[in-house]
Design a protein around this motif. Structure first.
Motif, mmCIF file in Angstrom:
data_model
loop_
_atom_site.group_PDB
_atom_site.id
_atom_site.type_symbol
_atom_site.label_atom_id
_atom_site.label_comp_id
_atom_site.label_asym_id
_atom_site.label_seq_id
_atom_site.Cartn_x
_atom_site.Cartn_y
_atom_site.Cartn_z
ATOM 1 N N ALA A 20 0.831 -1.210 0.000
ATOM 2 C CA ALA A 20 0.000 0.000 0.000
ATOM 3 C C ALA A 20 0.867 1.262 0.000
ATOM 4 C CB ALA A 20 -0.930 0.002 1.207
ATOM 5 N N VAL A 21 0.442 2.258 -0.732
ATOM 6 C CA VAL A 21 1.180 3.519 -0.819
ATOM 7 C C VAL A 21 0.885 4.408 0.384
ATOM 8 C CG1 VAL A 21 1.488 5.612 -2.182
ATOM 9 C CG2 VAL A 21 1.213 3.406 -3.322
ATOM 10 N N GLU A 22 -0.334 4.433 0.819
ATOM 11 C CA GLU A 22 -0.762 5.334 1.896
ATOM 12 C C GLU A 22 -0.994 4.583 3.204
ATOM 13 O OE1 GLU A 22 -1.212 8.689 1.714
ATOM 14 O OE2 GLU A 22 -0.500 8.726 -0.343
ATOM 15 N N GLU A 23 -0.004 3.843 3.655
ATOM 16 C CA GLU A 23 -0.141 3.107 4.904
ATOM 17 C C GLU A 23 -0.083 4.055 6.091
ATOM 18 O OE1 GLU A 23 2.057 -1.051 4.314
ATOM 19 O OE2 GLU A 23 3.287 0.710 3.919
ATOM 20 N N ARG A 24 -0.791 3.698 7.136
ATOM 21 C CA ARG A 24 -0.722 4.448 8.391
ATOM 22 C C ARG A 24 -1.002 3.476 9.532
ATOM 23 N NH1 ARG A 24 -5.787 5.427 6.383
ATOM 24 N NH2 ARG A 24 -7.475 5.037 7.818
ATOM 25 N N VAL A 25 -0.432 3.754 10.689
ATOM 26 C CA VAL A 25 -0.659 2.873 11.831
ATOM 27 C C VAL A 25 -2.136 2.929 12.217
ATOM 28 C CG1 VAL A 25 -0.081 4.559 13.617
ATOM 29 C CG2 VAL A 25 0.238 2.138 14.062
#
Length: 82
Positions: free
Chosen positions: A27-32
């Motif tokens: 994924a390009v826009e990963e976030r915790v």
């Protein structure tokens, strides 16, 4: 040390030597998103350490976040945990 696998990259984080790793997948826009595991222990110098495993919004591994209470470099991870 950095390692690359077919679908993920594992990189050391710039955390002053505490041992954190960032894990990046496709994924390009990963976030915790959330914490899925945590362990606390004492380093060999007696300082408290917390290690948490976090996943992203897709439930893929995101990071291993290691925090040492005095911000000093991690000396040793114990072989067993109580």
């Amino acid at each position: 040390m950095n390692a690359t696998f077919p679908d993920i990259s594992v990189l050391e984080m710039d955390d002053g030597g505490m041992g954190s790793l960032t894990i990046r997948g496709r994924a390009v826009e990963e976030r915790v998103e959330r914490q899925v595991a945590e362990v606390t222990f004492f380093d060999s110098d007696g300082m408290w350490v917390s290690a948490t495993l976090n996943v992203d919004q897709f439930d893929d591994l995101f990071e291993l976040d290691v925090f040492k209470g005095d911000f000093s470099p991690l000396i040793e991870i114990p072989q067993t945990f109580n």
